[in-house]
Structures are given as C-alpha cells and as structure tokens.
Design an enzyme around this catalytic site. Structure first.
Site, PDB file in Angstrom:
ATOM      1  N   HIS A   1      -5.439 132.135 -81.265  1.00  0.00           N
ATOM      2  CA  HIS A   1      -6.091 131.029 -81.976  1.00  0.00           C
ATOM      3  C   HIS A   1      -7.229 131.563 -82.839  1.00  0.00           C
ATOM      4  O   HIS A   1      -8.002 132.418 -82.400  1.00  0.00           O
ATOM      5  CB  HIS A   1      -6.642 130.019 -80.968  1.00  0.00           C
ATOM      6  CG  HIS A   1      -7.267 128.823 -81.611  1.00  0.00           C
ATOM      7  ND1 HIS A   1      -6.526 127.829 -82.215  1.00  0.00           N
ATOM      8  CD2 HIS A   1      -8.572 128.470 -81.772  1.00  0.00           C
ATOM      9  CE1 HIS A   1      -7.335 126.914 -82.707  1.00  0.00           C
ATOM     10  NE2 HIS A   1      -8.592 127.275 -82.450  1.00  0.00           N
TER      11      HIS A   1
ATOM     12  N   ASN B   1      -0.963 132.527 -76.556  1.00  0.00           N
ATOM     13  CA  ASN B   1      -1.158 132.090 -77.930  1.00  0.00           C
ATOM     14  C   ASN B   1      -2.365 132.811 -78.512  1.00  0.00           C
ATOM     15  O   ASN B   1      -3.247 133.249 -77.771  1.00  0.00           O
ATOM     16  CB  ASN B   1      -1.402 130.574 -77.958  1.00  0.00           C
ATOM     17  CG  ASN B   1      -1.577 130.039 -79.361  1.00  0.00           C
ATOM     18  OD1 ASN B   1      -0.778 130.341 -80.251  1.00  0.00           O
ATOM     19  ND2 ASN B   1      -2.620 129.249 -79.587  1.00  0.00           N
TER      20      ASN B   1
ATOM     21  N   ASN C   1       1.471 138.274 -87.289  1.00  0.00           N
ATOM     22  CA  ASN C   1       1.175 138.713 -85.919  1.00  0.00           C
ATOM     23  C   ASN C   1       2.426 139.255 -85.246  1.00  0.00           C
ATOM     24  O   ASN C   1       2.356 140.220 -84.474  1.00  0.00           O
ATOM     25  CB  ASN C   1       0.579 137.565 -85.108  1.00  0.00           C
ATOM     26  CG  ASN C   1      -0.923 137.474 -85.261  1.00  0.00           C
ATOM     27  OD1 ASN C   1      -1.634 138.434 -85.023  1.00  0.00           O
ATOM     28  ND2 ASN C   1      -1.407 136.311 -85.684  1.00  0.00           N
TER      29      ASN C   1
ATOM     30  N   GLY D   1       4.674 135.261 -90.019  1.00  0.00           N
ATOM     31  CA  GLY D   1       4.961 136.216 -88.944  1.00  0.00           C
ATOM     32  C   GLY D   1       4.170 137.506 -89.007  1.00  0.00           C
ATOM     33  O   GLY D   1       4.644 138.542 -88.543  1.00  0.00           O
TER      34      GLY D   1
ATOM     35  N   MET E   1       3.482 126.522 -85.022  1.00  0.00           N
ATOM     36  CA  MET E   1       2.675 125.365 -85.396  1.00  0.00           C
ATOM     37  C   MET E   1       3.234 124.054 -84.852  1.00  0.00           C
ATOM     38  O   MET E   1       3.197 123.019 -85.514  1.00  0.00           O
ATOM     39  CB  MET E   1       2.545 125.301 -86.919  1.00  0.00           C
ATOM     40  CG  MET E   1       1.921 126.534 -87.531  1.00  0.00           C
ATOM     41  SD  MET E   1       0.264 126.887 -86.861  1.00  0.00           S
ATOM     42  CE  MET E   1      -0.655 125.511 -87.530  1.00  0.00           C
TER      43      MET E   1
ATOM     44  N   SER F   1      -9.103 134.460 -80.628  1.00  0.00           N
ATOM     45  CA  SER F   1      -8.973 134.463 -79.170  1.00  0.00           C
ATOM     46  C   SER F   1      -7.494 134.484 -78.785  1.00  0.00           C
ATOM     47  O   SER F   1      -6.703 133.720 -79.338  1.00  0.00           O
ATOM     48  CB  SER F   1      -9.600 133.196 -78.559  1.00  0.00           C
ATOM     49  OG  SER F   1     -10.935 133.015 -78.961  1.00  0.00           O
TER      50      SER F   1
ATOM     51  N   ASP G   1      -5.309 124.452 -76.833  1.00  0.00           N
ATOM     52  CA  ASP G   1      -6.235 125.574 -77.048  1.00  0.00           C
ATOM     53  C   ASP G   1      -7.270 125.679 -75.927  1.00  0.00           C
ATOM     54  O   ASP G   1      -8.448 125.970 -76.178  1.00  0.00           O
ATOM     55  CB  ASP G   1      -6.950 125.440 -78.400  1.00  0.00           C
ATOM     56  CG  ASP G   1      -5.979 125.421 -79.569  1.00  0.00           C
ATOM     57  OD1 ASP G   1      -4.935 126.084 -79.479  1.00  0.00           O
ATOM     58  OD2 ASP G   1      -6.267 124.755 -80.579  1.00  0.00           O
TER      59      ASP G   1
END
Length: 203
Positions: free
Chosen positions: A113, A111, A18, A16, A94, A140, A149
């Site tokens: 990536h 999201n 982010n 976690g 995930m 990204s 993605d």
C-alpha cells in the site's frame, strides 16, 4: 521447508511494476519462490505481458461476467487453489477481496500500500500526504485482513516529501520504495522470519 518450492500466485490489475520487481528478484536468486500464475481482473493489464515474457501462466478473470461479487470471489478462490500457493501476492490489485475469500486464505495474502499505514488507507494517498503538510510518506507491505488496508504490517519504507513534490513525483518515489521492499517482505515470509500469527499477536 527445505526442498519444497515456495509457491506464489500474484493478483494484478494494471502495469505490474511490482510484479516485475518480484520476477527480477526470483530470477536473480534473491527471492526463493516461484510464481505459479498471475491473475488479472482486467484483460488489458500490461502485467499479464510481463508474466508471459517470464514464462509464467497468465490468466484473466473478468468480474463483469459474474452476477455478484460473491460469485466472482468464489471462482477466484477455486482458481487460486488449483496452484496450491503458500502466499497470494496482491501487486496493484484494484479490487477489494470479499470476506469469504480473505477468511479462506487467512494469513496467506499480502498487499503493498502506498502510504505509511495506518496513515492514508484507501486511495489518493500521495495527494493526501501533500495536502496534510507531511514531511515524509512511504510504502507498507502488510497481511490482508477483512478490514481495508488494516492487516499486520510486515515492512515499511519512508520517503521524503520535498516542497517541490507533486502527487506524480511523490508517486514515483513511492513506487521505487515499493519495488525495493516487496521482494524483501516476501523473502522474510519464505524463510519464516515473518509469520502472520506472530505479528498479529505482537500487534
């Protein structure tokens, strides 16, 4: 809209970091949003502790308790909907979301990536970039669509690959880039600077 709280629900699977960056920016006043809930598909995800420490509701939904992925996604969608989020933020989640879930929340899921999409979709992006002899790598933030993605890109940040880099050192560089750009991307959505339909049309 003025006077309305921009509600987020964050989905996680692990540490976690982010999520923590988003929490920090909200607390600092540089991200005008409120996290209504953090949901993990793993009970041991440390990100749940980060959420609780910030006074955010933290929930676990275990896919192993469901007989099918569709059943899990259906209940996940019901749980997410209870909080009426304007944006669903995948922060190290995930698990691939099913088409029904993505379609239900089209244009409201983002999201992050660890590559410069469209390069290196999927896993092991850092080693793949090194093996390819790339001079740069990065992160990204993109809207989520049913293609893995592959959604419209909101923001990217590049990092240099040095000759000494390993997958682990490159991962660290990319994590730092992620922590910088994810709150920025979300804030651009909050202010209306970024819009799913507009980006989709332009791309």
């Amino acid at each position: 809209m003025p006077g309305q709280t921009f509600k987020l629900v964050v989905l996680i699977s692990g540490n976690g970091s982010n999520l923590q960056s988003i929490i920090d920016h909200i607390q600092a006043g540089t991200l005008d949003a409120r996290i209504m809930a953090v949901i993990s598909n793993r009970a041991d995800a440390f990100g749940l502790e980060r959420a609780r420490a910030a006074g955010i509701e933290a929930l676990t939904m275990d896919p192993a308790e469901y007989s099918s992925a569709c059943g899990f996604d259906h209940d996940l969608a019901k749980t997410v909907s209870r909080y009426q989020p304007r944006l669903i933020v995948l922060a190290g989640y995930m698990r691939i979301l099913g088409a029904d879930f993505v379609d239900r929340f089209e244009g409201k899921i983002v999201n992050i990536h660890p590559s410069l999409l469209p390069k290196y979709k999927g896993l092991n992006t850092h080693q793949r970039a090194i093996d390819a002899g790339d001079s740069e790598h990065g992160a990204s933030v993109h809207y989520v669509t049913c293609e893995l993605d592959d959604g419209p890109i909101i923001i990217q940040q590049r990092v240099e690959i040095s000759p000494q880099d390993t997958a682990a050192t490159l991962q660290k560089k990319v994590h730092q880039a992620e922590h910088r750009i994810y709150p920025i991307a979300i804030q651009r959505i909050v202010t209306g600077e970024v819009n799913f339909n507009r980006i989709k049309t332009e791309s």
